[in-house]
Write an enzyme that holds these catalytic residues in place. Structure first.
Site, mmCIF file in Angstrom:
data_model
loop_
_atom_site.group_PDB
_atom_site.id
_atom_site.type_symbol
_atom_site.label_atom_id
_atom_site.label_comp_id
_atom_site.label_asym_id
_atom_site.label_seq_id
_atom_site.Cartn_x
_atom_site.Cartn_y
_atom_site.Cartn_z
ATOM 1 N N TYR A 53 0.802 -1.201 0.229
ATOM 2 C CA TYR A 53 -0.105 0.072 0.044
ATOM 3 C C TYR A 53 0.801 1.183 0.169
ATOM 4 O O TYR A 53 0.422 2.470 -0.086
ATOM 5 C CB TYR A 53 -0.832 -0.117 1.200
ATOM 6 N N ASN A 108 -13.223 3.551 -1.414
ATOM 7 C CA ASN A 108 -12.315 2.453 -1.414
ATOM 8 C C ASN A 108 -12.571 1.708 -0.091
ATOM 9 O O ASN A 108 -12.554 2.038 0.989
ATOM 10 C CB ASN A 108 -10.763 3.129 -1.049
ATOM 11 N N ASP A 146 -25.995 -2.502 -2.174
ATOM 12 C CA ASP A 146 -27.190 -2.110 -2.095
ATOM 13 C C ASP A 146 -27.258 -0.714 -1.578
ATOM 14 O O ASP A 146 -27.990 0.146 -2.335
ATOM 15 C CB ASP A 146 -28.069 -3.095 -1.011
ATOM 16 N N HIS A 159 -9.100 1.195 -5.627
ATOM 17 C CA HIS A 159 -8.066 0.369 -4.799
ATOM 18 C C HIS A 159 -6.758 0.717 -5.067
ATOM 19 O O HIS A 159 -6.173 0.945 -6.169
ATOM 20 C CB HIS A 159 -8.324 -1.232 -5.310
ATOM 21 N N ILE A 160 -6.101 0.839 -4.111
ATOM 22 C CA ILE A 160 -4.512 1.223 -4.264
ATOM 23 C C ILE A 160 -3.593 0.262 -4.914
ATOM 24 O O ILE A 160 -2.978 0.508 -5.646
ATOM 25 C CB ILE A 160 -3.987 1.547 -2.557
ATOM 26 N N SER A 161 -4.056 -1.040 -4.487
ATOM 27 C CA SER A 161 -3.201 -2.148 -5.051
ATOM 28 C C SER A 161 -4.080 -2.583 -6.266
ATOM 29 O O SER A 161 -5.264 -2.455 -6.213
ATOM 30 C CB SER A 161 -3.034 -3.123 -4.096
ATOM 31 N N ARG A 167 -9.904 -11.574 -3.757
ATOM 32 C CA ARG A 167 -9.942 -10.162 -4.091
ATOM 33 C C ARG A 167 -10.263 -9.715 -5.533
ATOM 34 O O ARG A 167 -10.463 -8.636 -6.026
ATOM 35 C CB ARG A 167 -8.670 -9.598 -3.669
#
Length: 148
Positions: free
Chosen positions: A24, A75, A88, A102-104, A113
């Protein structure tokens, strides 16, 4: 009317810069909020940055955004892969642009994931660009807002 983007960060993102910096990076959540604020200011847009480790609070903020914000950047952290409830809540935000960050690169990580429930509602998904992905998200949200 001035637009305000709600920037939501989910579980464990309060530990940015400390938790798994090899994945990260070393930037903190405060650094991310400064990046987002600078990017939004360049578009004449305000931001409202929030973080919680609690799914219910994130959902409450999403519900609030329906009446108070122009777009959502989220995020969701690990909730991306488990939370139908977040999906929802976001799906109830008719007309609000939603950008997932998403950082990664979640597609280069563990197989669990690779799927995000949030992506099913998002107008755009940015992954693997580090914290710069938040700037890209602001730019995209601004473009969607300008397009009407």
């Amino acid at each position: 009317m001035t637009h305000t983007i709600l920037v939501l960060n989910g579980p464990n993102l309060n530990l940015l810069g400390q938790r798994q910096p090899e994945i990260y990076g070393s930037e903190t959540l405060a650094d991310v909020e400064a990046l987002v604020t600078k990017a939004a200011t360049g578009h004449g847009i305000a931001v409202d940055c929030r973080q919680s480790n609690h799914e219910g609070l994130l959902i409450d903020w999403i519900h609030e955004a329906r009446a108070t914000h122009s777009a959502i950047i989220i995020n969701p952290g690990g909730l991306s892969h488990t939370s139908v409830a977040l999906l929802d809540a976001l799906s109830a935000c008719d007309g609000l642009p939603v950008i997932e960050v998403h950082i990664s690169n979640i597609h280069q990580r563990e197989p669990f994931r690779h799927h995000s429930y949030v992506s099913e509602r998002a107008n755009g998904v940015i992954a693997g660009c580090g914290t710069q992905g938040y700037v890209f998200a602001v730019d995209r949200a601004a473009a969607l807002l300008a397009a009407g």
